[in-house]
Every structure is written in C-alpha cells, then in structure tokens.
Design a protein around this motif. Structure first.
Motif, PDB file in Angstrom:
ATOM      1  N   GLY A   2       0.811  -1.207   0.000  1.00  0.00           N
ATOM      2  CA  GLY A   2       0.000   0.000   0.000  1.00  0.00           C
ATOM      3  C   GLY A   2       0.846   1.259   0.000  1.00  0.00           C
ATOM      4  O   GLY A   2       0.568   2.223  -0.727  1.00  0.00           O
ATOM      5  N   VAL A   3       1.907   1.259   0.807  1.00  0.00           N
ATOM      6  CA  VAL A   3       2.818   2.407   0.841  1.00  0.00           C
ATOM      7  C   VAL A   3       3.523   2.568  -0.501  1.00  0.00           C
ATOM      8  O   VAL A   3       3.652   3.683  -1.032  1.00  0.00           O
ATOM      9  CB  VAL A   3       3.841   2.238   1.981  1.00  0.00           C
ATOM     10  CG1 VAL A   3       4.905   3.325   1.919  1.00  0.00           C
ATOM     11  CG2 VAL A   3       3.140   2.263   3.340  1.00  0.00           C
ATOM     12  N   SER A   4       3.963   1.450  -1.088  1.00  0.00           N
ATOM     13  CA  SER A   4       4.644   1.509  -2.387  1.00  0.00           C
ATOM     14  C   SER A   4       3.720   2.076  -3.459  1.00  0.00           C
ATOM     15  O   SER A   4       4.144   2.867  -4.314  1.00  0.00           O
ATOM     16  CB  SER A   4       5.125   0.119  -2.791  1.00  0.00           C
ATOM     17  OG  SER A   4       6.032  -0.401  -1.845  1.00  0.00           O
ATOM     18  N   THR A   5       2.456   1.670  -3.418  1.00  0.00           N
ATOM     19  CA  THR A   5       1.493   2.158  -4.403  1.00  0.00           C
ATOM     20  C   THR A   5       1.290   3.656  -4.261  1.00  0.00           C
ATOM     21  O   THR A   5       1.252   4.398  -5.261  1.00  0.00           O
ATOM     22  CB  THR A   5       0.149   1.427  -4.226  1.00  0.00           C
ATOM     23  OG1 THR A   5       0.358   0.023  -4.403  1.00  0.00           O
ATOM     24  CG2 THR A   5      -0.859   1.919  -5.239  1.00  0.00           C
ATOM     25  N   ARG A   6       1.173   4.131  -3.022  1.00  0.00           N
ATOM     26  CA  ARG A   6       0.989   5.565  -2.804  1.00  0.00           C
ATOM     27  C   ARG A   6       2.207   6.365  -3.274  1.00  0.00           C
ATOM     28  O   ARG A   6       2.083   7.438  -3.876  1.00  0.00           O
ATOM     29  CB  ARG A   6       0.743   5.828  -1.316  1.00  0.00           C
ATOM     30  CG  ARG A   6      -0.609   5.363  -0.826  1.00  0.00           C
ATOM     31  CD  ARG A   6      -1.725   6.148  -1.453  1.00  0.00           C
ATOM     32  NE  ARG A   6      -3.020   5.882  -0.866  1.00  0.00           N
ATOM     33  CZ  ARG A   6      -4.156   6.398  -1.279  1.00  0.00           C
ATOM     34  NH1 ARG A   6      -4.164   7.220  -2.318  1.00  0.00           N
ATOM     35  NH2 ARG A   6      -5.295   6.104  -0.695  1.00  0.00           N
ATOM     36  N   ILE A   7       3.392   5.844  -2.994  1.00  0.00           N
ATOM     37  CA  ILE A   7       4.617   6.533  -3.434  1.00  0.00           C
ATOM     38  C   ILE A   7       4.665   6.593  -4.958  1.00  0.00           C
ATOM     39  O   ILE A   7       5.008   7.629  -5.546  1.00  0.00           O
ATOM     40  CB  ILE A   7       5.863   5.823  -2.873  1.00  0.00           C
ATOM     41  CG1 ILE A   7       5.923   5.982  -1.351  1.00  0.00           C
ATOM     42  CG2 ILE A   7       7.123   6.372  -3.518  1.00  0.00           C
ATOM     43  CD1 ILE A   7       7.064   5.209  -0.706  1.00  0.00           C
ATOM     44  N   ALA A   8       4.298   5.474  -5.614  1.00  0.00           N
ATOM     45  CA  ALA A   8       4.323   5.444  -7.079  1.00  0.00           C
ATOM     46  C   ALA A   8       3.348   6.458  -7.662  1.00  0.00           C
ATOM     47  O   ALA A   8       3.652   7.138  -8.653  1.00  0.00           O
ATOM     48  CB  ALA A   8       3.987   4.037  -7.571  1.00  0.00           C
ATOM     49  N   MET A   9       2.169   6.571  -7.067  1.00  0.00           N
ATOM     50  CA  MET A   9       1.196   7.537  -7.573  1.00  0.00           C
ATOM     51  C   MET A   9       1.674   8.965  -7.329  1.00  0.00           C
ATOM     52  O   MET A   9       1.454   9.861  -8.153  1.00  0.00           O
ATOM     53  CB  MET A   9      -0.167   7.292  -6.925  1.00  0.00           C
ATOM     54  CG  MET A   9      -0.772   5.942  -7.287  1.00  0.00           C
ATOM     55  SD  MET A   9      -2.407   5.650  -6.583  1.00  0.00           S
ATOM     56  CE  MET A   9      -3.392   6.799  -7.550  1.00  0.00           C
ATOM     57  N   LYS A  10       2.349   9.205  -6.212  1.00  0.00           N
ATOM     58  CA  LYS A  10       2.901  10.536  -5.960  1.00  0.00           C
ATOM     59  C   LYS A  10       3.987  10.877  -6.981  1.00  0.00           C
ATOM     60  O   LYS A  10       4.181  12.047  -7.344  1.00  0.00           O
ATOM     61  CB  LYS A  10       3.472  10.597  -4.544  1.00  0.00           C
ATOM     62  CG  LYS A  10       3.922  11.987  -4.127  1.00  0.00           C
ATOM     63  CD  LYS A  10       4.329  12.032  -2.658  1.00  0.00           C
ATOM     64  CE  LYS A  10       4.724  13.451  -2.248  1.00  0.00           C
ATOM     65  NZ  LYS A  10       5.106  13.527  -0.811  1.00  0.00           N
ATOM     66  N   MET A  11       4.675   9.840  -7.483  1.00  0.00           N
ATOM     67  CA  MET A  11       5.716  10.037  -8.496  1.00  0.00           C
ATOM     68  C   MET A  11       5.150  10.043  -9.912  1.00  0.00           C
ATOM     69  O   MET A  11       5.907  10.167 -10.884  1.00  0.00           O
ATOM     70  CB  MET A  11       6.777   8.936  -8.370  1.00  0.00           C
ATOM     71  CG  MET A  11       7.537   8.971  -7.053  1.00  0.00           C
ATOM     72  SD  MET A  11       8.616   7.533  -6.847  1.00  0.00           S
ATOM     73  CE  MET A  11       9.794   7.807  -8.167  1.00  0.00           C
ATOM     74  N   GLY A  12       3.831   9.901 -10.026  1.00  0.00           N
ATOM     75  CA  GLY A  12       3.201  10.016 -11.336  1.00  0.00           C
ATOM     76  C   GLY A  12       3.150   8.741 -12.146  1.00  0.00           C
ATOM     77  O   GLY A  12       2.872   8.784 -13.350  1.00  0.00           O
ATOM     78  N   TYR A  13       3.390   7.595 -11.528  1.00  0.00           N
ATOM     79  CA  TYR A  13       3.363   6.349 -12.279  1.00  0.00           C
ATOM     80  C   TYR A  13       1.956   6.000 -12.769  1.00  0.00           C
ATOM     81  O   TYR A  13       1.808   5.183 -13.668  1.00  0.00           O
ATOM     82  CB  TYR A  13       3.896   5.200 -11.417  1.00  0.00           C
ATOM     83  CG  TYR A  13       5.401   5.076 -11.414  1.00  0.00           C
ATOM     84  CD1 TYR A  13       6.035   4.042 -12.085  1.00  0.00           C
ATOM     85  CD2 TYR A  13       6.196   5.996 -10.744  1.00  0.00           C
ATOM     86  CE1 TYR A  13       7.412   3.916 -12.086  1.00  0.00           C
ATOM     87  CE2 TYR A  13       7.568   5.898 -10.738  1.00  0.00           C
ATOM     88  CZ  TYR A  13       8.185   4.859 -11.413  1.00  0.00           C
ATOM     89  OH  TYR A  13       9.553   4.754 -11.415  1.00  0.00           O
ATOM     90  N   HIS A  14       0.922   6.588 -12.162  1.00  0.00           N
ATOM     91  CA  HIS A  14      -0.440   6.292 -12.578  1.00  0.00           C
ATOM     92  C   HIS A  14      -0.833   7.057 -13.839  1.00  0.00           C
ATOM     93  O   HIS A  14      -1.907   6.828 -14.385  1.00  0.00           O
ATOM     94  CB  HIS A  14      -1.418   6.612 -11.453  1.00  0.00           C
ATOM     95  CG  HIS A  14      -1.458   8.069 -11.090  1.00  0.00           C
ATOM     96  ND1 HIS A  14      -0.370   8.733 -10.582  1.00  0.00           N
ATOM     97  CD2 HIS A  14      -2.455   8.987 -11.160  1.00  0.00           C
ATOM     98  CE1 HIS A  14      -0.697   9.994 -10.343  1.00  0.00           C
ATOM     99  NE2 HIS A  14      -1.963  10.181 -10.702  1.00  0.00           N
TER     100      HIS A  14
END
Length: 412
Positions: A2-14
């Motif tokens: 969950g933390v990894s997913t949030r970090i990825a979205m903050k980095m624009g991976y979504h």
C-alpha cells in the motif's frame, strides 16, 4: 504494498508517460511495467484481505506494457517500436494480457462489494466485457492440460494457469450473489450455471496442480514458483461450490438427471479438495482452516443420490458427449487431466452412494458445526470469515507459513 502504491502515484506512475514531460521512451516503458506490478498486487492482495483496492481506474491512464522483447529497444532509442502482435510470445505478453483481465476484475470486485444494489443489466455488461477479454487470450496463454505441456517451460505453464484463474475468479465474484437468489427464477439461470462451472474448473486446477507437485510430477522441483494467491482462489472455489451444493440440495427432489450428475461432480471435486487441504495441514494455517470448514460442510451436505437410476441410463449419461452450452464447456473439456479422470471422482463404486460423508477430521464439537445445525439457516457470512481467517478485530490473517520451509509458495 500500500505504501509503495501511494509513493508510485505521488511520483506520477499512474499517468501514462506520453502525458509527462522529459520522460524518455525507455524510461516510459519501464514505468509502465513497474506500475502494472503495483496495480496487480494492489488488486489481488486487497481482494485476498477483503479490502478495497487503492488504485481506481478513473484516476489512472497508464497503458499496459508493450509486447516487446528487451532487445527491441534500449536506453538510447528515440521511440518505442510498435507492440508486437499477440501471436508473438514475448516475456511481456502474459503481463499485457493479465493487465487487461486485472482491470476488468477490479471493476467486478468493486461492483460486488458496493453498498449500492446494481441492476442485473450491469452484471451482464461486465460479464460481456470479461468474456470478450477471455476470447482474446493469446494462443500461447490458452489453458491446456498439464499432460500436454511437458515440453513447455514451467513459467509458461504457470502463466497460463494464473491468467485463467484471474478469469475464473472474476466470473465467480461477479455471479456469486445469484447462486441463492430466487433459484426458481430462470432470469438468473445463466449466472448460476457459469458461476458453478467456474468454481468447479478452479477445483480442477487445484487437483491437477496438486498432482503435478507430487514426487515425479511436473512441478515437484519447481514448487517455489507457485503463488500463495492461488491458494485463496481455491478457497473461493470451495466456498462457492459449498453454497451451490447447499442450494441445489434443497431442490434435489425436483432435479433432472443432468442436474444431479452435475451436483455429483461438484460434490466429489469438493471431497478431493478437502483431501488436498488435509494433506497440507502440517505446513499451513490456511490449510488447517480450510480442511476444518470443508469437513463440517461435507458432513452436512449429502452426496447427490443417483443410484436409483438404471445402470444403463447412468452409463449413457457418463459417456455422453459434453454439450457446448456455455462459455466454460470448452475450458472444462480441454483441461481434462489424469487427476480429474481418475477414480477419485467416480466414488459411486467406493461405497459412498448416498450417505452423508463425514471426513476423518470432522469434529462434532467444532463451533462451526453449530452453524449448520439448522440446515435452512446457514450463516454464509460467518463461513466466509472462517475461510478468510478473520480475527476477532476483523483483520484478515495472512498465512506466512505458506512462505516458509522447503515447500515455499512465494508470490509470483
């Protein structure tokens, strides 16, 4: 995760790299691959824990990974080559196809757990999208019997299995609610049939995979490649098969011979599944829990009685060709294996004709036994919690024991 997913979205991976500035074609493709892994784990682990997924499709536009070999592009390329056709079996083909299935499954999962009651038309629309995606499965990923896959690499066999499990699991989750909803209404007959067929097919996969993991089997030296996520798929299939048999039993007096034959196959598949879980009791908490719950269920649901039919009629029914009357008939027929055709599923000649079956590990003092005391008032929600391993505070317990020791089942 969950933390990894949030970090990825903050980095624009979504967001798809084509919408971002200063992202090279190589880095963009690596971001797509990374986000697929995060997206898949977020969905599957959330489903396993009974929690909503973190990623929602309305907030993401990242494209699936391209069907390319690593040698098709490098860090210095100015543009990515076009994605190869599905007939080209690259290492990324499985992930590309699974990405499409996973995104449909995420919508199905949200539909199933939504507090709003949707119409049956919405269910059938999702089913249509799912069936369309299943028809487009690449040739190299089409499920086939393990007996015909001995020349294939183990990872390719598991890719076929896992992609098929995502599809079958999606069908089960989408149509499960209609198993017990007004069974006399033919409107939901399709949902009841495909859901029962899908759960039966998952139990077939469990039996086939279990046999392949025995000494001398195809996966005996590759058990480390198996995923613990698939164990929860087998639990889901067992739960749905129990519910299907329970509901069918209440109408068994009016059932046609073909329906009784179908119930018999499901019952015997459930017994074999119980035996498989029992054989894993010493290694896994999930296996102990599943074995205990299935033991109670099997002790309460009688084996469908078809012994009063003429022998010749029974033989003709068993040997009759399968009718192509549903999306699962071809899949069920094409995945026949030695484990499924063995006498383990033809128990009528082993003294279990019509009596209720009490497995060896059945304990009449088990608290779960009281759940089934009133046969017409089964609390399926409580049984769900027992199978999922919910603790008193409602937190799902993950079975880390599956990841320990020489018979490890890491995520793949």
């Amino acid at each position: 995760m969950g933390v990894s997913t949030r970090i990825a979205m903050k980095m624009g991976y979504h967001r798809d790299p084509s919408n971002l500035a200063n992202i090279s074609p190589f880095e963009g493709e690596m971001r797509r691959r990374t986000f697929f892994i995060l997206e898949a784990f977020d969905l599957l682990l959330s489903f396993q824990a009974g929690l909503p997924a973190t990623i929602h499709e309305e907030e993401c536009d990242t494209e699936p990974p391209s069907n390319l070999f690593d040698t098709d592009f490098d860090e210095d390329c100015k543009a990515l080559p076009p994605s190869r056709p599905p007939t080209d079996s690259t290492p990324m083909l499985y992930y590309r196809h699974k990405s499409r299935l996973a995104r449909i499954f995420r919508r199905i999962y949200r539909h199933a757990v939504s507090l709003k009651v949707s119409s049956y038309e919405v269910t059938m629309k999702l089913d249509s999208e799912l069936q369309e995606a299943h028809k487009d499965v690449p040739p190299s990923l089409r499920i086939r019997p393990l007996a015909l896959s001995f020349t294939d690499q183990p990872y390719m066999i598991l890719n076929r299995l896992y992609s098929d499990l995502v599809y079958l699991k999606s069908v089960c989750v989408l149509h499960r609610n209609y198993l017990s909803q007004d069974r006399s209404d033919p409107t939901f007959g399709y949902s009841r049939r495909v859901c029962g067929d899908a759960s039966l097919q998952i139990l077939k996969h469990q039996a086939e995979l279990h046999e392949a993991c025995q000494p001398g089997g195809l996966f005996y030296d590759h058990k480390w490649m198996l995923s613990s996520l698939s164990c929860h798929d087998f639990l889901l299939a067992a739960m749905i098969t129990c519910l299907d048999l329970y509901e069918s039993h209440k109408q068994s007096a009016d059932s046609a011979p073909d329906d009784l034959e179908s119930q018999l196959k499901k019952y015997d598949a459930l017994r074999l599944s119980h035996g498989i879980w029992t054989s894993r009791r010493a290694f896994s908490r999930d296996a102990r829990r599943a074995s205990r719950v299935l033991a109670v269920m099997l002790s309460k649901v009688p084996r469908p009685n078809i012994r009063d039919k003429p022998t010749l009629e029974m033989e003709s029914m068993r040997q009759a060709p399968r009718k192509e009357n549903g999306p699962f008939e071809a899949a069920v027929g094409s995945s026949e294996s030695s484990s499924w055709n063995s006498n383990a599923f033809d128990l009528a000649d082993q003294g279990f004709s019509m009596d209720t079956y009490a497995p060896p590990d059945f304990n009449s003092a088990d608290p779960l036994n009281t759940v089934f005391t009133e046969f017409d008032n089964v609390d399926w929600g409580l049984i769900d919690q027992s199978l999922l391993g919910l603790s008193n505070d409602g937190v799902a317990a993950f079975d880390w024991e599956l990841l320990d020791g020489p018979e490890a089942f890491p995520f793949t």
